[in-house]
Each structure stands twice: as structure tokens, then as C-alpha cells.
Design an enzyme around this catalytic site. Structure first.
Site, mmCIF file in Angstrom:
data_model
loop_
_atom_site.group_PDB
_atom_site.id
_atom_site.type_symbol
_atom_site.label_atom_id
_atom_site.label_comp_id
_atom_site.label_asym_id
_atom_site.label_seq_id
_atom_site.Cartn_x
_atom_site.Cartn_y
_atom_site.Cartn_z
ATOM 1 N N SER A 86 6.057 -12.162 2.168
ATOM 2 C CA SER A 86 5.639 -13.516 2.546
ATOM 3 C C SER A 86 6.346 -13.995 3.810
ATOM 4 O O SER A 86 7.459 -13.556 4.131
ATOM 5 C CB SER A 86 5.931 -14.487 1.404
ATOM 6 O OG SER A 86 5.314 -14.049 0.221
HETATM 7 N N1 SAM Z 1 7.423 -12.483 -2.581
HETATM 8 C C1 SAM Z 1 7.030 -11.164 -2.188
HETATM 9 C C2 SAM Z 1 7.798 -10.707 -0.983
HETATM 10 O O1 SAM Z 1 8.431 -11.522 -0.309
HETATM 11 O O2 SAM Z 1 7.716 -9.519 -0.702
HETATM 12 C C3 SAM Z 1 5.590 -11.138 -1.829
HETATM 13 C C4 SAM Z 1 4.753 -10.784 -2.939
HETATM 14 S S1 SAM Z 1 3.103 -10.360 -2.476
HETATM 15 C C5 SAM Z 1 2.523 -11.743 -1.566
HETATM 16 C C6 SAM Z 1 2.351 -10.555 -4.079
HETATM 17 C C7 SAM Z 1 2.713 -9.480 -5.067
HETATM 18 O O3 SAM Z 1 2.182 -9.848 -6.337
HETATM 19 C C8 SAM Z 1 2.122 -8.118 -4.738
HETATM 20 O O4 SAM Z 1 3.123 -7.163 -4.672
HETATM 21 C C9 SAM Z 1 1.159 -7.850 -5.878
HETATM 22 O O5 SAM Z 1 1.039 -6.491 -6.231
HETATM 23 C C10 SAM Z 1 1.789 -8.668 -6.990
HETATM 24 N N2 SAM Z 1 0.871 -9.017 -8.087
HETATM 25 C C11 SAM Z 1 -0.417 -9.430 -8.030
HETATM 26 N N3 SAM Z 1 -0.890 -9.654 -9.268
HETATM 27 C C12 SAM Z 1 0.120 -9.392 -10.132
HETATM 28 C C13 SAM Z 1 0.248 -9.441 -11.558
HETATM 29 N N4 SAM Z 1 -0.747 -9.807 -12.346
HETATM 30 N N5 SAM Z 1 1.431 -9.089 -12.091
HETATM 31 C C14 SAM Z 1 2.484 -8.712 -11.306
HETATM 32 N N6 SAM Z 1 2.413 -8.636 -9.963
HETATM 33 C C15 SAM Z 1 1.247 -8.980 -9.383
#
Ligand code: SAM
Length: 216
Positions: free
Chosen positions: A70
Site C-alpha cells: 500500500s
Molecule cells: N498492507 C499490505 C502491504 O502493505 O503490503 C498490502 C496488502 S494488499 C493491498 C492486500 C492483501 O490482501 C493481498 O496480499 C491479498 O492476497 C490479501 N487478501 C485478499 N483477500 C484476502 C482474504 N480473504 N484473506 C486473507 N488475505 C486476503
């Protein structure tokens, strides 16, 4: 476990300081503990090697598997909204690169982080352990169910977007706790903060955002 070389940790210090001043302080982030932490956590180590030079830019960046780390301002705004004091148990949904996990781990007692993509969870775990974090528990699963065995949580952060915040997560928020999550359509969402007091929820929106979808 391989410890990260201290020179690699301290690299890009000038860019990190500039990021904190111009992208966070100048835009209204006021939590001094948070600003100090983000001037220290080596964001470049959570990006793809080929993108390290861009790690302190004002944008999200790809981390593989069609996911992103992010934008620094969004990490700061979401973390500030949790109002962490240091003794909280925090649930994070969407470990991703692990950068947000590191920031929260610096500011709270313990972080329980769930990621559905194995490769991302493994990479994040390796770097966070290499940096010496011992207060993070990892799980590969669908985070929409939360982590019932460890509930209730003092704070919950969801870093992927859904039209509605999953009910299971709201139920796992403890009394007095705060939950921050992006909620809305696929192409644009609001950052929503829920606070639980006397068993009742209050809701406020703290800005616009655009996250990858919460899959589950
Ligand atoms: N905060 C993180 C960073 O700074 O790197 C960014 C996270 S990224 C925007 C969103 C993450 O949520 C992804 O890695 C994705 O695979 C995960 N994700 C999406 N749906 C999910 C779920 N149901 N359970 C766990 N993780 C999930």
C-alpha cells in the site's frame, strides 16, 4: 533464520525521512510514535528487488501475485485510525508484503496476520523474522473468517476491499476496540473506522482509497 544485514536495513534513510515529512507529516498524520516508526522501518526491503529505488515514492507498488504494497500515506492513515498505545492485540487481514504488519508490530503488543496467498505469506514471514520481529503470528487462510481462536482483538485492520465489512470480523472486535477497513465498489472505496462501545458500533469515514479486493 537469516538476520538481515544492518547496512541493508539502514539504506535509503534520507528517502525515508523525506517520505515521512512530505507524504505523512505535511498531510496531517500527527501520531509521533507512528511517524518515528515509519522513519525507521525499511520499506524498501518489502518491495520487489527491481522496485527498491521506488519504495519511498507516493504510490502503491506491485509485490507479485497481482497484489500491492500500500501507499505509505494509506498505511499511516489506517494505522493512526487504530489509535494504538502499545498493549494491543491486533488482527490484520491481508499480510501482503508484510510492511504494514511491521509498522503495527512496532506500535502494538502482538499482531495476528492472515494472508490467503501462500507465496506472499512465506516471503513476508521470512523478511519480518529476518528483521527480528518476534510478536507476529502468521496464518495462511481466508481472512474473512477472522481468527476466532484468538478473538477478541483490541484492533482489526483489513487491507483489502469488500462492499461490506465481514460480520465475523466485527464480531471479533473487543469492547472499546477499533476496526479500519476499505469498503465500497471495486474501483473506489472509503476508509471506514468502526468503534465498539457498550456493545454498539459507531462508524466514521476518513477518506477515499483504492484497494485490491478481499477474496473470500
Ligand atoms: N498492507 C499490505 C502491504 O502493505 O503490503 C498490502 C496488502 S494488499 C493491498 C492486500 C492483501 O490482501 C493481498 O496480499 C491479498 O492476497 C490479501 N487478501 C485478499 N483477500 C484476502 C482474504 N480473504 N484473506 C486473507 N488475505 C486476503
Amino acid at each position: 533464520m537469516n538476520r538481515v544485514n544492518p547496512d541493508a536495513i539502514h539504506a535509503h534513510a534520507g528517502q525515508r525521512r523525506k517520505m515521512v515529512e512530505e507524504q505523512l507529516g505535511d498531510r496531517g498524520i500527527r501520531d509521533l510514535r507512528l511517524l518515528e516508526v515509519m522513519s525507521r522501518v525499511p520499506r524498501h526491503l518489502f518491495t520487489l528487488d527491481s522496485l527498491q529505488q521506488r519504495a519511498y515514492g507516493d504510490t502503491p507498488l506491485p509485490i507479485g501475485e497481482n497484489q500491492t504494497i500500500s501507499q505509505p500515506y494509506i498505511v499511516a492513515a489506517m494505522t493512526e485510525a487504530l489509535g494504538l498505545k502499545g498493549d494491543e492485540r491486533v488482527l490484520e487481514i491481508g499480510t501482503g508484503s508484510g510492511y504494514q504488519t511491521a509498522v503495527v508490530a512496532e506500535l502494538a503488543a502482538q499482531v495476528f496476520t492472515i494472508e490467503r496467498i501462500n507465496a506472499l505469506s512465506r516471503t513476508a514471514q521470512k523478511i519480518l523474522e529476518g528483521l527480528g520481529y518476534a510478536n507476529i503470528v502468521f496464518k495462511m487462510f481466508d481472512g474473512t473468517y477472522g481468527w476466532p481462536d484468538q478473538a477478541p482483538f483490541d484492533a482489526i485492520m483489513v487491507t483489502a476491499s469488500a462492499r461490506e465489512i465481514p460480520e465475523a470480523l466485527i464480531n471479533q472486535l473487543g469492547e472499546g476496540g477499533r476496526l479500519v477497513a476499505p469498503a465500497g465498489d471495486a474501483d473506489k472505496q472509503k476508509l471506514v473506522v468502526l468503534t465498539k462501545k457498550g456493545g454498539k458500533l459507531s462508524k466514521k469515514e476518513i477518506g477515499d482509497c483504492k484497494f485490491v479486493p478481499l477474496v473470500g
